[in-house]
Design a protein around this motif. Structure first.
Motif, PDB file in Angstrom:
ATOM      1  N   LEU A  53      60.439 -51.226  65.274  1.00  0.00           N
ATOM      2  CA  LEU A  53      60.529 -50.573  66.224  1.00  0.00           C
ATOM      3  C   LEU A  53      59.162 -50.155  66.553  1.00  0.00           C
ATOM      4  CD1 LEU A  53      61.497 -51.322  69.481  1.00  0.00           C
ATOM      5  CD2 LEU A  53      62.522 -49.009  68.622  1.00  0.00           C
ATOM      6  N   GLY A  54      58.737 -49.457  65.371  1.00  0.00           N
ATOM      7  CA  GLY A  54      58.035 -48.426  64.798  1.00  0.00           C
ATOM      8  C   GLY A  54      56.357 -49.032  65.227  1.00  0.00           C
ATOM      9  N   ALA A  55      56.742 -50.363  64.211  1.00  0.00           N
ATOM     10  CA  ALA A  55      55.684 -50.944  63.977  1.00  0.00           C
ATOM     11  C   ALA A  55      55.036 -51.833  64.641  1.00  0.00           C
ATOM     12  CB  ALA A  55      55.872 -51.602  62.943  1.00  0.00           C
ATOM     13  N   PHE A  56      56.161 -52.471  65.324  1.00  0.00           N
ATOM     14  CA  PHE A  56      55.785 -52.856  66.649  1.00  0.00           C
ATOM     15  C   PHE A  56      55.273 -52.740  67.788  1.00  0.00           C
ATOM     16  CE2 PHE A  56      57.081 -55.563  70.607  1.00  0.00           C
ATOM     17  CZ  PHE A  56      56.542 -56.530  70.111  1.00  0.00           C
ATOM     18  N   ARG A  57      55.851 -51.175  67.911  1.00  0.00           N
ATOM     19  CA  ARG A  57      55.547 -50.549  69.334  1.00  0.00           C
ATOM     20  C   ARG A  57      53.896 -50.529  69.285  1.00  0.00           C
ATOM     21  NH1 ARG A  57      59.969 -46.524  69.984  1.00  0.00           N
ATOM     22  NH2 ARG A  57      61.115 -46.681  71.397  1.00  0.00           N
TER      23      ARG A  57
ATOM     24  N   LYS B 281      48.219 -52.945  71.218  1.00  0.00           N
ATOM     25  CA  LYS B 281      47.045 -53.341  70.945  1.00  0.00           C
ATOM     26  C   LYS B 281      46.727 -54.913  71.015  1.00  0.00           C
ATOM     27  CE  LYS B 281      43.105 -54.221  67.147  1.00  0.00           C
ATOM     28  NZ  LYS B 281      42.787 -53.921  65.735  1.00  0.00           N
ATOM     29  N   TYR B 282      47.570 -55.365  71.665  1.00  0.00           N
ATOM     30  CA  TYR B 282      48.086 -57.089  71.374  1.00  0.00           C
ATOM     31  C   TYR B 282      49.358 -56.753  72.472  1.00  0.00           C
ATOM     32  CZ  TYR B 282      45.201 -57.654  67.150  1.00  0.00           C
ATOM     33  OH  TYR B 282      44.667 -57.739  66.469  1.00  0.00           O
ATOM     34  N   PRO B 283      49.472 -56.370  73.564  1.00  0.00           N
ATOM     35  CA  PRO B 283      50.532 -56.415  74.772  1.00  0.00           C
ATOM     36  C   PRO B 283      50.782 -57.810  75.390  1.00  0.00           C
ATOM     37  CG  PRO B 283      48.205 -55.367  75.709  1.00  0.00           C
ATOM     38  CD  PRO B 283      47.609 -56.310  74.141  1.00  0.00           C
TER      39      PRO B 283
ATOM     40  N   VAL C 154      67.644 -53.205  67.825  1.00  0.00           N
ATOM     41  CA  VAL C 154      65.990 -53.082  67.655  1.00  0.00           C
ATOM     42  C   VAL C 154      65.757 -54.706  68.383  1.00  0.00           C
ATOM     43  CG1 VAL C 154      65.975 -54.693  65.424  1.00  0.00           C
ATOM     44  CG2 VAL C 154      64.562 -53.157  65.797  1.00  0.00           C
ATOM     45  N   ILE C 155      66.108 -55.900  68.478  1.00  0.00           N
ATOM     46  CA  ILE C 155      65.495 -56.773  69.062  1.00  0.00           C
ATOM     47  C   ILE C 155      65.711 -56.746  70.506  1.00  0.00           C
ATOM     48  CG2 ILE C 155      64.934 -59.467  69.359  1.00  0.00           C
ATOM     49  CD1 ILE C 155      64.221 -58.504  66.483  1.00  0.00           C
TER      50      ILE C 155
ATOM     51  N   ASP D 211      62.351 -54.917  75.561  1.00  0.00           N
ATOM     52  CA  ASP D 211      62.529 -54.133  76.353  1.00  0.00           C
ATOM     53  C   ASP D 211      60.813 -53.924  77.106  1.00  0.00           C
ATOM     54  OD1 ASP D 211      65.263 -53.121  76.671  1.00  0.00           O
ATOM     55  OD2 ASP D 211      64.992 -51.394  75.614  1.00  0.00           O
ATOM     56  N   VAL D 212      60.008 -54.163  75.354  1.00  0.00           N
ATOM     57  CA  VAL D 212      58.531 -53.885  75.768  1.00  0.00           C
ATOM     58  C   VAL D 212      57.757 -55.192  76.702  1.00  0.00           C
ATOM     59  CG1 VAL D 212      56.236 -53.563  74.208  1.00  0.00           C
ATOM     60  CG2 VAL D 212      58.829 -52.523  73.129  1.00  0.00           C
ATOM     61  N   ILE D 213      58.497 -56.183  75.454  1.00  0.00           N
ATOM     62  CA  ILE D 213      57.497 -57.323  76.108  1.00  0.00           C
ATOM     63  C   ILE D 213      58.303 -58.513  76.902  1.00  0.00           C
ATOM     64  CG2 ILE D 213      56.344 -57.988  74.046  1.00  0.00           C
ATOM     65  CD1 ILE D 213      58.192 -59.860  72.891  1.00  0.00           C
TER      66      ILE D 213
END
Lengths: 285, 285, 285, 285, 285, 285
Positions: free
Chosen positions: D112-116, D121-123, D150-151, D156-158
């Motif tokens: 999650l840390g890395a993916f955020r 940068k790559y929405p 985590v997934i 939630d983000v994408i």
């Protein structure tokens, strides 16, 4: 981001700035019973981060001194002679810069490599050995260079009356006879360390610590555990005592971390490294 | 009272009566990464009693054949040259009595000792290698005699086109290039074993089995586990296939029992010994 | 505060409400090679909480069914006869309430205790055995009640043609001969399970799963690992297939959790318990 | 003397010169069942020296590419939020220099840390997940930041349709329902990887590999072993396939080296790191 | 080539020439908590080669005496009665040739087998017990023959006032009451051994050493570790003291080597065997 | 059939009938070096059945007192604050019924949860700490709630002169300075426990036992073994001494059972629990 350099905790001085140079000699090629001391130096570095740099025993901190952890030698596992000469060369180089070599084995034979370089510079050097075993065989399984012969090979260099052995409790009958005839043997205990310290004051001394001098209860992580050894505080006191001498070389050998899955043996070795480095550093300032 | 002789199950023929002589070569002195193969032969003997003497795969029993388990060599851990010459001498002696030498290592380097004696008697011998690694380096850590150079040293003896290697999936780029230029390389799989058996029919063959050819799932008890290997039934089929050839020497190396505390690796090695001995025995009758 | 009751995940029905009654038989007193199956049931309960109650294979949840985990029997380690009669008594009691007994061993001999009670109620019962070993000896080390004789003792009860054995790959020659003469033997594989399911449709069936039918790669946590076994999905499919029959008793034996320190063997056993309980439950609704 | 820098084999490029930056995220503070992934990155670095830099699968060498092993982050074990923001910051910094972040966990939550940072940068980034578990819970034991959620946090983000999950075989019923409704779920197998690669060509992709997608036979060294997974060659093929895409971030999580004392799990993880780094490097040239 | 006979180091006398006959009784079938003593004798033999034949404590060598290691009995794991009668028969045979039986267990129950034969020949025999546990239960889990009842069964044979127990620190309240009423109980310490030696001078004595009398720090390799035990030197002194008596039988039980992966427990047992054999041998000359 | 309730041996009183309520707090989320204390309470319950309920040291039996083992809390591994407040709530509830809370950790931080509830009820409470480490950091890796800060957080609650620490032998220099300025520090030994007992007579006391106060020889099963600790009998005597005070809460922390595969550490913890519960129970009657 943390650097990925891997040193013993608090030993991050550059070589040029250091008073003591720690290095690993991960070699156990002649170990006949149970190998594994090759893993000791790497294991000690990693687990040193479970320690603090501060010693409540000596009220000193590693970070107040200048110690360089120079990493591990890459030693040949097929050629004992090459491995030993590589160790000698490194020790010689450290000594030539006026620094104290502090080696972490590896099996006890690695002491021979370091000691040969020390004896070149200090021909009148004495040796203090903490060990469960005499290591005084003339040869072992056809090899003259063996963990079981290392002190005999040192005697080849310096002769009678210069080896002082503490805690010994195992060996062949002939080895004990040799020890009584040619060395100073203080078997089973460390009781008479202070007395020897008095005698050796002012003389150059090489100290070799085979960790199996400790009782297996305290230190099971070694290839040949030998019941009836000393406890941690006894060894610590002895190390602090001998470190007041003019130490010209030091080593610690025979941790086999994988035989003690609890990590306690490695942790104990780490604590001894910290305390010993502090004692040697304080002496040098 | 059971005798305290300690043999592989069902291998209790006297030397003079035996067609096959099994012996152990507990040596791992050049192992650079993780040692322990020295414990393999003793471990295999002890755990063989978890097996039966009967194979349902071949419908044969060990006790119907004449196999002598001659025990272990006592090899020098300090001198690789001595260890290898001791192995050669024993192999030579077995061959001189018209018996088939079947060696249990030990690291893969022990193969060189046995092979040298075999090649003296059978100069036109071919080698079939089951292995994860090429073992084709010219030298390793300054040593020409090393587990990582053993097949190269065998090539020194017999030259191009006589080495047939199966299952290889690790090595330096230069080793793979050497393998393609000078040997028959069948990487990753054992698919083409039958084809090679056709080609070598009638010729003397030495078979060396480095157990890490097996997948680490099947055989984790080895010093350098290498993912992507073959499964048990595939290896068993290949061993049965090559055993129909004129086998003049055989060995199995690189079990490190202590890395697999479940005992499954040792049990698998035991079962391969039983099956292989049965296949070789049936061939000889 | 969580209760300190200790059941397999999702098996918290009261005895009276349950359709299936799970119980442990922690006994390994006749195990001759490597003991430890006594620890299986406790280990399975604890590690079941690493699982979910939901099976994506069957799209069902344990909590939708009525399963009682009745805990472990306390069995004598000095008297095999007592241990077996205690198991029989418990099984009889479960059957008398019209519930399905589901036993977790222990060594394979515990099956005899449960089976005897089942055969009293269902004299025409068939047995489906998943196992690496025949277990058909007449006696073993002087004992007629042994893990190595359990299927022979079952044959004593039900006689010829009623035992159907899958995956067998180890035993003495005489055992294989007995198996071919008196039982239905499907060695090495589970390929013909479906065919046997056809034949046994409508008949009462006791299923005994010795987990060493699995390959040691998948399941190293057992006393006598035997290479060449089946994989997890193959066994799962077979279990789901046979669970469609009229199952009147079931057991799973020979997990020795301490031989697989990774916990993977216990986790695999847990998953098989979940899947099997779901399959048996679905059948009953 | 060897330097005491400690990098993955062949990954010694300076940060500025590197195309790929490997770093460790030794964090397992939310692991509820069996912790230990904090030891993975250190273990992988050390054991990588049992490998060669050369891959016979891809006929490429690590030393021909520019990869920096930047060491480990020092993460808080008491505060999950701090740990994740430290990971995000490092990833952001690597991305800001135009380099590819390659993270070694740690538990799966570190993703999650890395993916955020990557998603900033790559929405329009897609996620390819190799995993045994859905990791789609809304919360776990009162925590929204957990290895088991985590997934869901990435969703939630994408949002819908951007997560592609392979090999999944465990989770709650509700998680599977969520997966079918909101993500692309390819349970049990990796059969349809190639098809997804076709669809995602030209789009930015983050790849997260939870090593428990492998079968426990192949990879027992993980906290929650889940039977029925894929084998090494299947995963390797899938990784090579997805690496042909426009990968903008990658991680490998959930090795717990201490659960596999044989070292085979760590060795397998090392080999996957080497192969994956080679595939990603080749793509970038 | 080394013979593949497997004896304790230095115990290679033929049976006919021997003064002491060592044999193993690998039986642990009634062990209720954690089994494994069946592996002790084999483990002690193998690891004895990490020792020397020379004792610096007694300045004697094993090879100067006549000791036969007669191997292991093959005992039934399913029938306790058979196992005990086999042990009795062997002990009787050794005694009938005028030799001293020295048995290595196995669980403590094996003492009963040997003791029964000894008491036939020496009806006025006394027993000296070194142990952490009273072992005085009337029955245990329904069995009268159990490791937890062995001293009670011995009392059945010889009655009040003939059992002298040292180091005891665990048992049921009723066992301690029985001990105080019917035996000589010296709990917690070995302080009063010398006093008992005085009293028993001239009388036949059987000595049974349950190694769990040692502190678990010194000896973790046992089924039921019990804190608060004695250290190695204390036990060694006590053994040397009692060996000056007229010893007519001796045993050492309850090493479970697999619970101490460091090997230190086995090494300690080996050293005690060596020292004890030397003390008993010296007495007989 | 045995119930499948899982309590510490002899602690089966109902909550309402109990004088002492034992509960587990399986939490180790902030442990930075080596986790695993989460497994302690379950392990202690299971292995307690290797003990007797009778203490020969105190001549008392657990079953004569009223102790409830209430099981384990289910604590969040992602949110330290939640975990601590759950522990506080349980402790508060136990205290509100006039019972003595006796908690088994978990890492040492769990003490803070219990202590906060105790200090609400007994604002003038003193703390007696047995520990190898000061645990007096202001923060650790960015977290104020950490195993390394727990005694500092307790000081936050009760201030100067109320913390009495024994056996401390590790910490940062600043921690030792803080300890000397604000607490009563008795480093290295437990020699002055009796003196402190005198001073605290009549005052409410919370006792927290970090098991790493024991020497690693005696207790290797802990995350950060620290050489130079006390032995079992010394700690037992100290516990019996302080239990004569007005104890209002007690805990035992930092067993990590998986680091001591011999089980000796767990067995030692079990014995201390039994002895401590007996001493506290006797005091209350």
């Amino acid at each position: 981001m943390k650097t990925n350099s891997d040193t013993f905790i608090g030993c991050e001085a550059a070589f040029t700035a250091a008073d003591i140079v720690l290095f690993g000699a991960p070699f156990d090629s002649t170990t006949s019973f149970r190998p594994g001391t090759r893993f000791a130096s790497r294991s000690i570095r990693g687990d040193s981060y479970g320690l603090e740099v501060y010693s409540p025993y000596q009220d000193k901190e590693l970070t107040d001194y200048h110690i360089c952890d120079a990493g591990d030698l890459e030693l040949s596992f097929g050629r004992t002679d090459l491995a030993l000469s590589d160790i000698s060369e490194t020790t010689r180089m450290i000594l030539s810069h006026g620094k104290l070599p502090f080696m972490i084995g590896g099996e006890h034979l690695v002491t021979l490599g370091a000691f040969r370089a020390v004896a070149e510079k200090y021909p009148d050097v004495h040796v203090i050995q903490f060990d469960a075993h005499t290591d005084l065989r003339q040869e072992y399984l056809g090899a003259e260079l063996s963990h079981a012969t290392v002190i005999r090979r040192i005697w080849d260099v310096i002769g009678d009356g210069r080896i002082h052995s503490f805690g010994i409790r195992s060996g062949e009958k002939a080895e004990f006879e040799f020890a009584r005839a040619h060395t100073h043997l203080y078997p089973f205990h460390l009781n008479r360390v202070e007395e020897v310290v008095q005698k050796l004051t002012g003389k150059p001394v090489y100290i070799t610590l085979d960790l199996d001098v400790l009782d297996p209860a305290v230190f099971p992580g070694t290839g040949t555990p030998e019941a009836g050894g000393v406890d941690f505080m006894t060894l610590l006191s002895a190390l602090l005592a001998v470190s007041k001498l003019q130490v010209v070389g030091a080593d610690m050998t025979e941790l086999s971390p994988q035989y003690d899955l609890s990590g306690a043996s490695t942790a104990t070795a780490c604590k001894l490294v910290r305390e010993w480095l502090l004692a040697l550093s304080a002496r040098q300032l």
